[in-house]
Design a protein around this motif. Structure first.
Motif, PDB file in Angstrom:
ATOM      1  N   ASP A 346      -1.594   5.773  -5.927  1.00 19.18           N
ATOM      2  CA  ASP A 346      -1.492   6.394  -4.615  1.00 19.18           C
ATOM      3  C   ASP A 346      -1.072   5.354  -3.577  1.00 19.18           C
ATOM      4  O   ASP A 346      -1.127   4.144  -3.808  1.00 19.18           O
ATOM      5  CB  ASP A 346      -2.845   6.980  -4.201  1.00 19.18           C
ATOM      6  CG  ASP A 346      -3.264   8.157  -5.070  1.00 19.18           C
ATOM      7  OD1 ASP A 346      -2.368   8.883  -5.545  1.00 19.18           O
ATOM      8  OD2 ASP A 346      -4.481   8.335  -5.281  1.00 19.18           O
ATOM      9  N   GLY A 347      -0.665   5.858  -2.408  1.00 14.70           N
ATOM     10  CA  GLY A 347      -0.446   4.989  -1.272  1.00 14.70           C
ATOM     11  C   GLY A 347       0.911   4.328  -1.187  1.00 14.70           C
ATOM     12  O   GLY A 347       1.118   3.457  -0.332  1.00 14.70           O
ATOM     13  N   THR A 349       4.501   3.751   0.013  1.00 17.86           N
ATOM     14  CA  THR A 349       5.225   4.137   1.220  1.00 17.86           C
ATOM     15  C   THR A 349       6.723   3.924   1.046  1.00 17.86           C
ATOM     16  O   THR A 349       7.170   3.249   0.103  1.00 17.86           O
ATOM     17  CB  THR A 349       4.747   3.314   2.428  1.00 17.86           C
ATOM     18  OG1 THR A 349       5.121   1.932   2.220  1.00 17.86           O
ATOM     19  CG2 THR A 349       3.235   3.424   2.604  1.00 17.86           C
ATOM     20  N   LEU A 350       7.483   4.476   1.964  1.00 20.24           N
ATOM     21  CA  LEU A 350       8.929   4.253   1.945  1.00 20.24           C
ATOM     22  C   LEU A 350       9.257   2.783   2.098  1.00 20.24           C
ATOM     23  O   LEU A 350      10.223   2.291   1.503  1.00 20.24           O
ATOM     24  CB  LEU A 350       9.603   5.073   3.052  1.00 20.24           C
ATOM     25  CG  LEU A 350       9.436   6.605   2.965  1.00 20.24           C
ATOM     26  CD1 LEU A 350      10.248   7.277   4.069  1.00 20.24           C
ATOM     27  CD2 LEU A 350       9.840   7.136   1.599  1.00 20.24           C
ATOM     28  N   ASP A 351       8.462   2.074   2.882  1.00 17.09           N
ATOM     29  CA  ASP A 351       8.692   0.636   3.016  1.00 17.09           C
ATOM     30  C   ASP A 351       8.480  -0.097   1.697  1.00 17.09           C
ATOM     31  O   ASP A 351       9.166  -1.080   1.410  1.00 17.09           O
ATOM     32  CB  ASP A 351       7.775   0.045   4.087  1.00 17.09           C
ATOM     33  CG  ASP A 351       8.323   0.240   5.495  1.00 17.09           C
ATOM     34  OD1 ASP A 351       9.540   0.505   5.618  1.00 17.09           O
ATOM     35  OD2 ASP A 351       7.549   0.137   6.454  1.00 17.09           O
ATOM     36  N   ASP A 352       7.540   0.372   0.886  1.00 14.33           N
ATOM     37  CA  ASP A 352       7.348  -0.235  -0.441  1.00 14.33           C
ATOM     38  C   ASP A 352       8.609  -0.083  -1.287  1.00 14.33           C
ATOM     39  O   ASP A 352       8.991  -0.998  -2.026  1.00 14.33           O
ATOM     40  CB  ASP A 352       6.160   0.417  -1.166  1.00 14.33           C
ATOM     41  CG  ASP A 352       4.831   0.096  -0.519  1.00 14.33           C
ATOM     42  OD1 ASP A 352       4.677  -1.017   0.019  1.00 14.33           O
ATOM     43  OD2 ASP A 352       3.936   0.970  -0.544  1.00 14.33           O
ATOM     44  N   PHE A 401       1.969  12.174  -1.437  1.00 19.74           N
ATOM     45  CA  PHE A 401       3.078  11.263  -1.136  1.00 19.74           C
ATOM     46  C   PHE A 401       3.888  11.778   0.052  1.00 19.74           C
ATOM     47  O   PHE A 401       4.238  11.014   0.962  1.00 19.74           O
ATOM     48  CB  PHE A 401       3.975  11.096  -2.360  1.00 19.74           C
ATOM     49  CG  PHE A 401       5.210  10.283  -2.106  1.00 19.74           C
ATOM     50  CD1 PHE A 401       5.166   8.899  -2.119  1.00 19.74           C
ATOM     51  CD2 PHE A 401       6.425  10.907  -1.829  1.00 19.74           C
ATOM     52  CE1 PHE A 401       6.306   8.141  -1.853  1.00 19.74           C
ATOM     53  CE2 PHE A 401       7.570  10.165  -1.573  1.00 19.74           C
ATOM     54  CZ  PHE A 401       7.504   8.772  -1.586  1.00 19.74           C
ATOM     55  N   LEU A 404       1.830  11.399   3.327  1.00 17.63           N
ATOM     56  CA  LEU A 404       1.716  10.000   3.747  1.00 17.63           C
ATOM     57  C   LEU A 404       2.995   9.518   4.418  1.00 17.63           C
ATOM     58  O   LEU A 404       2.948   8.763   5.399  1.00 17.63           O
ATOM     59  CB  LEU A 404       1.402   9.125   2.524  1.00 17.63           C
ATOM     60  CG  LEU A 404       1.364   7.607   2.757  1.00 17.63           C
ATOM     61  CD1 LEU A 404       0.218   7.237   3.700  1.00 17.63           C
ATOM     62  CD2 LEU A 404       1.235   6.865   1.430  1.00 17.63           C
ATOM     63  N   ASN A 405       4.139   9.957   3.901  1.00 20.50           N
ATOM     64  CA  ASN A 405       5.426   9.466   4.387  1.00 20.50           C
ATOM     65  C   ASN A 405       6.127  10.433   5.339  1.00 20.50           C
ATOM     66  O   ASN A 405       7.296  10.226   5.666  1.00 20.50           O
ATOM     67  CB  ASN A 405       6.322   9.128   3.191  1.00 20.50           C
ATOM     68  CG  ASN A 405       5.816   7.927   2.427  1.00 20.50           C
ATOM     69  OD1 ASN A 405       5.942   6.800   2.890  1.00 20.50           O
ATOM     70  ND2 ASN A 405       5.218   8.160   1.251  1.00 20.50           N
ATOM     71  N   LYS A 406       5.379  11.482   5.766  1.00 17.27           N
ATOM     72  CA  LYS A 406       5.895  12.459   6.743  1.00 17.27           C
ATOM     73  C   LYS A 406       7.222  13.067   6.293  1.00 17.27           C
ATOM     74  O   LYS A 406       8.200  13.148   7.041  1.00 17.27           O
ATOM     75  CB  LYS A 406       6.030  11.806   8.126  1.00 17.27           C
ATOM     76  CG  LYS A 406       4.706  11.314   8.700  1.00 17.27           C
ATOM     77  CD  LYS A 406       4.886  10.671  10.065  1.00 17.27           C
ATOM     78  CE  LYS A 406       3.557  10.328  10.713  1.00 17.27           C
ATOM     79  NZ  LYS A 406       2.728   9.396   9.900  1.00 17.27           N
TER      80      LYS A 406
END
Length: 488
Positions: A346-347, A349-352, A401, A404-406
């Motif tokens: 989980d967790g 992000t698009l930045d990841d 997912f 979390l990432n809108k």
């Protein structure tokens, strides 16, 4: 307490039905019947080995390894158990494990000609791997940077499409050239190596400049098309363009990976898509699939096709270019498009995703692997993936997912679907697959998705396969997949 005589007779009848379905290439039906037979007679190594082979045909190689392993546990001397596990591992690019099992199988059946052929082929691959590992150097310059385009003279006898410009001043890729190239390909003609390499090097420059996750903005009035796997089915790609128009600044596309392998016109597909990327770098987007990788290309035909139509140097440049393909795209800040799926944790992000160093062959685990290999499952949570790589993720994973990432929607490809697409996970996950009658045998439709910037609601177009020249799917693939028989 083992099965009684009635169960054993019924199990054999189910196996016969499964064998018949397999021979008719109805692998889904075969899987169902083998599973019923196993439920009645769970100690039959043959049933597990046959189901393993069915899993291989359905590209569920992780499940195939599990079934073959169970067959071996039930009968350690059963040749087909080792054989099937080796086939599955070879298909996954796990060549050393495949070689180990083929050697074990050969001990029990030393005179089996098909087995000896596969053992020899796998041994050649393993020796090549060891040689490549021995000579590998981090300082080695990419083939794309050592190629001298000026040395690739265009002979006066070449009658195919030509780029504008000259060898002295350089060539440029124009729409007129690309349209002529597609027609040349339609007639089963080969593009001159000089122009093929020009496309490769120009496209490499565009791809190398991109991040691992590409953001694609749309105006409310704009539309955008997403295609799934095309797998070397060039004539079906031409049909997509006939139905939906050629890529252009006013008709943008995203092709979501698996351009190559299996279909035997992969060179034509990838050169066409790369040429359009060169023409319209901001409006034609290409994502990496699990088949844009070294091991998959060695097994499923692309490497053999490139070496047949060009040479090993061109294949090296393709291999390097694939490592620069982005891993994900986000359209209008609302829809994320990846080839395979989501993650084992989980967790994320698009930045990841943006931070992934993609210039490499896909690893066996981690975010990059999961983006390329994972599949949705109907149940909540996560499970081992039937492919043996990536993860199977449930509707709760998808929803978490997206929240979390809108984001509104996950679009992915990676799996053939009867109608060319499938909506899952309460509408949160869409699969799109654009290779109809996959591998000339699956009977599925193809599909593509069209979005409008104003609402980003997916609109689906489905289409049937069109005819193509008599060059069968997998014509350039490893000989490993040519003659396996059921262990009936």
């Amino acid at each position: 307490m083992g099965p009684d005589e009635t169960d054993l007779v019924a199990a054999e009848e189910l196996k016969a039905k499964a064998n018949s379905a397999f021979k008719e290439k109805d692998y889904t039906a075969a899987l169902v019947e083998y599973t019923k037979a196993i439920q009645l007679a769970p100690t039959s190594a043959i049933y597990y080995a046959n189901r393993a082979f069915t899993h291989i045909r359905l590209e569920s190689c992780g499940s195939a390894v599990a079934d073959a392993t169970r067959a071996i546990e039930l009968d350690p001397k059963y040749v087909k158990g080792y054989y099937r596990r080796a086939d599955a591992n070879f298909a996954l690019g796990k060549f050393k494990l495949a070689y180990k099992d083929f050697r074990l199988a050969a001990k029990f059946a030393p005179h089996d000609p098909d087995l000896r052929k596969k053992l020899a082929e796998t041994e050649r691959v393993v020796k090549r791997l060891r040689f490549e590992e021995a000579i590998a150097s981090e300082e080695e310059r990419p083939a794309a940077e050592t190629l001298d385009l000026a040395s690739l003279a265009v002979e006066g006898s070449y009658a195919g499409p030509q780029m504008t410009g000259s060898e002295k001043d350089g060539y440029e890729i124009s729409l007129t050239f690309v349209e002529a190239m597609m027609e040349h390909f339609r007639e089963q003609q080969i593009l001159h190596r000089r122009f093929a390499c020009q496309i490769l090097l120009t496209a490499r420059g565009h791809l190398k400049a991109l991040p691992s996750l590409v953001d694609i903005p749309l105006e409310d009035s704009q539309h955008f098309t997403v295609c799934g796997d095309v797998h070397g089915q060039f004539y079906d790609l031409l049909n997509i363009f006939k139905l939906n128009g050629l890529p252009s600044e006013s008709n943008p596309y995203l092709f979501n990976g698996d351009f190559v392998d299996r279909g035997s016109f992969s060179v034509e597909i990838i050169l066409t898509l790369l040429a359009f990327k060169c023409l319209y770098p901001q409006h034609v987007h290409l994502a990496r699939g699990n088949h844009e990788s070294k091991h998959m290309n060695q097994v499923y035909g692309f490497e053999g096709e490139v070496k047949h139509k060009y040479n090993g140097t061109v294949m090296d440049i393709f291999r390097e270019l694939f490592c620069w393909l982005p891993l994900a795209h986000v359209i209008n800040k609302r829809v994320i498009v990846v080839h395979g799926g989501l993650f084992a944790r989980d967790g994320v992000t698009l930045d990841d995703i943006r931070k992934i160093d993609r210039n490499r062959q896909p690893p066996d685990d981690g975010l990059m692997c999961e983006l390329l290999w994972s599949d949705p499952q109907p149940t909540k949570g996560r499970s081992p993936n039937k492919r043996g790589v990536g993860v199977a993720f449930g509707p709760d994973v998808t929803r978490a997912f997206l929240e979390l990432n809108k984001l509104d929607l996950l679009v992915r490809s990676h799996e053939a679907k009867p109608d060319g697409y499938e909506v899952e996970h309460n509408g949160d996950c869409v699969t799109v697959f654009s290779a109809p009658n996959y591998c000339d045998q699956m009977g599925n439709k193809g599909a593509f998705i069209r979005f409008k910037g104003a609402d980003m609601i997916p609109e689906f177009t489905t289409f049937a396969a069109v005819s193509h020249p008599d060059v069968k799917a997998m014509a350039y693939a490893s000989s490993m997949f040519g003659s396996s028989l059921l262990g009936v």
